[in-house]
Design a protein around this motif. Structure first.
Motif, PDB file in Angstrom:
ATOM      1  N   ARG A   1       0.801  -1.288   0.245  1.00  0.00           N
ATOM      2  CA  ARG A   1       0.076   0.041  -0.118  1.00  0.00           C
ATOM      3  C   ARG A   1       1.037   1.038   0.206  1.00  0.00           C
ATOM      4  O   ARG A   1       1.769   1.500   0.878  1.00  0.00           O
ATOM      5  CB  ARG A   1      -0.832   0.020   1.350  1.00  0.00           C
ATOM      6  CG  ARG A   1      -2.017   0.981   1.229  1.00  0.00           C
ATOM      7  CD  ARG A   1      -3.268   0.658   2.169  1.00  0.00           C
ATOM      8  NE  ARG A   1      -3.918  -0.133   1.460  1.00  0.00           N
ATOM      9  CZ  ARG A   1      -4.896   0.089   0.334  1.00  0.00           C
ATOM     10  NH1 ARG A   1      -5.218   1.455   0.228  1.00  0.00           N
ATOM     11  NH2 ARG A   1      -5.746  -0.723  -0.409  1.00  0.00           N
TER      12      ARG A   1
ATOM     13  N   GLN B   1       1.121   5.633  -0.021  1.00  0.00           N
ATOM     14  CA  GLN B   1       0.417   6.815   0.231  1.00  0.00           C
ATOM     15  C   GLN B   1       1.091   7.802  -0.887  1.00  0.00           C
ATOM     16  O   GLN B   1       2.115   7.867  -1.262  1.00  0.00           O
ATOM     17  CB  GLN B   1       0.655   7.535   1.369  1.00  0.00           C
ATOM     18  CG  GLN B   1       0.270   6.550   2.739  1.00  0.00           C
ATOM     19  CD  GLN B   1      -1.224   6.695   2.600  1.00  0.00           C
ATOM     20  OE1 GLN B   1      -2.067   7.547   2.290  1.00  0.00           O
ATOM     21  NE2 GLN B   1      -1.932   5.407   2.994  1.00  0.00           N
TER      22      GLN B   1
ATOM     23  N   GLU C   1      -4.115  13.658  -1.168  1.00  0.00           N
ATOM     24  CA  GLU C   1      -3.176  12.318  -0.885  1.00  0.00           C
ATOM     25  C   GLU C   1      -4.545  11.376  -0.986  1.00  0.00           C
ATOM     26  O   GLU C   1      -5.530  11.329  -0.523  1.00  0.00           O
ATOM     27  CB  GLU C   1      -3.002  12.635   0.449  1.00  0.00           C
ATOM     28  CG  GLU C   1      -2.012  11.438   0.861  1.00  0.00           C
ATOM     29  CD  GLU C   1      -0.840  11.832   2.112  1.00  0.00           C
ATOM     30  OE1 GLU C   1      -1.252  12.728   2.573  1.00  0.00           O
ATOM     31  OE2 GLU C   1       0.197  11.195   2.313  1.00  0.00           O
TER      32      GLU C   1
ATOM     33  N   SER D   1      -4.423   6.637  -1.224  1.00  0.00           N
ATOM     34  CA  SER D   1      -3.708   5.383  -0.651  1.00  0.00           C
ATOM     35  C   SER D   1      -3.899   4.432  -1.997  1.00  0.00           C
ATOM     36  O   SER D   1      -5.166   4.108  -2.387  1.00  0.00           O
ATOM     37  CB  SER D   1      -4.422   4.939   0.470  1.00  0.00           C
ATOM     38  OG  SER D   1      -3.749   3.544   0.907  1.00  0.00           O
TER      39      SER D   1
ATOM     40  N   GLU E   1       6.877   0.516   0.476  1.00  0.00           N
ATOM     41  CA  GLU E   1       5.652   0.745   1.266  1.00  0.00           C
ATOM     42  C   GLU E   1       5.929   2.149   2.275  1.00  0.00           C
ATOM     43  O   GLU E   1       5.241   2.937   2.295  1.00  0.00           O
ATOM     44  CB  GLU E   1       5.183  -0.076   2.109  1.00  0.00           C
ATOM     45  CG  GLU E   1       4.293  -1.253   1.311  1.00  0.00           C
ATOM     46  CD  GLU E   1       3.448  -1.732   2.361  1.00  0.00           C
ATOM     47  OE1 GLU E   1       3.618  -2.099   3.538  1.00  0.00           O
ATOM     48  OE2 GLU E   1       2.186  -2.260   1.988  1.00  0.00           O
TER      49      GLU E   1
END
Lengths: 142, 81, 142, 81
Positions: free
Chosen positions: B2, B4, B19, B21, B68
């Motif tokens: 994942r 960001q 922002e 994800s 990540e």
């Protein structure tokens, strides 16, 4: 003084920050908002920055200029948020022993800033708004 | 994994968020991330070829492998000054 | 604003004098007195001008720069008399639509000023004084 | 003819005056004036080849003919800025 600030830039303070007893020359660049862009009346500008990356890049540009031209002191202050007509969006000040170094370092800094530093300008017109450099609109030379 | 992703200026406005994800296969490159992002947000597509990727506040090449914990940002054409 | 003045130069006032709604760029050059010259400690500087000729020349240099680069506004202020360390001896400010014109016109003005305008600098040291450019002493690049 | 000559900076200091009056043959050139001046004030001689002449606030060539009503000035190497 390397800073990205939301408030009006105090030009005199930036100039004073590069005064140096060994400097015989100071060159200062001020970017100001023009009242006409792409033939249309501008109401105001708005600047957005990727703050930590932009600040790191400005630090690095100043360090490169200082090393390459042997300048005395360098300040770069860029504004974010809403900037009214006639107000300063960026002030670059460079002091050096001699004028050639001051001029060339100052020019290098503003040229590189406009090329690489993650800061964006949006122009607000009476009939809408546009990001400078956005695909389809001309990238202004300023 | 994942990731960001920070978005700025026109990219932020087209996506409607500063922002987000993204779920990506482990070892994905910056280019792969951008393709998935543009597929998820078609309004970004006209901007696609103008977007640069920054990882940990440095521009990276398209084949850069993401992790990540990276700080990933989409950088549209800049216009400071 | 083209002036040769016996009092300290108000840098902010000179900058403000070239603000123009159609200008996106301002370049400013400031000449300051260095504390060391020819390896010796400088106490202060003293400037003398052939006032009417120097003023006419500055007017003409500004007109030439304005025509050649299509600048918006130009100000040149030079000081005469005693100038202390760190003080400004000359301030040149140029506003233009774009930065290239502002930088090039400003550089042209200060280069031409140093070459042709009848103004003279005397450096005062602890052990004497010397006219810059005097035969036998080096002409300083500033 | 009688010519008023302004002197500046090192020339002024070597002569000890910021202005003086010279008696010259009618039609004298700028160069002739400078030679007479340097002959009268030998301390100017080392400066001689560095001095320019301005007439009515313009630099003139050595063969420029002076007139009585001219504003004549001796210009040593300038160092403004």
């Amino acid at each position: 003084m390397i800073a990205i600030v939301p408030d009006p830039i105090n030009v005199l303070q930036v100039v004073e920050s590069v005064i140096d007893p060994a400097a015989g020359a100071i060159d200062i660049f001020i970017g100001t908002s023009r009242n006409i862009s792409h033939g249309k009346k501008v109401l105001y500008l708005e600047y957005e920055a990727y703050l930590p990356m932009a600040t790191e890049f400005l630090d690095r540009i100043a360090a490169t200029a200082s090393e390459r031209w042997g300048t005395r002191k360098i300040s770069i202050v860029h504004r974010t948020g809403r900037v009214g007509l006639g107000e300063s969006s960026v002030v670059v000040a460079v002091s050096a022993a001699h004028r050639r170094e001051a001029f060339e370092a100052c020019r290098y800094i503003i040229d590189t800033l406009k090329e690489d530093v993650p800061i964006w300008k949006k122009e607000h017109f009476e009939d809408g708004e546009v990001w400078a450099g956005r695909e389809g609109s001309t990238i202004t030379p300023e | 994994m994942r990731i960001q992703v920070k978005l700025f200026a026109m990219a932020r406005e087209e996506v409607g968020s500063s922002e987000l994800s993204l779920e990506l296969p482990p070892g994905s490159t910056a280019q792969a991330m951008l393709e998935i992002l543009c597929a998820s947000y078609p309004r970004l597509k006209p901007l696609h070829k103008h977007l640069r990727i920054a990882v940990n506040r440095e521009f990276v090449k398209p084949d850069w492998q993401l992790s990540e914990q990276d700080e990933v940002a989409v950088i549209p054409p800049v216009s400071g000054g």
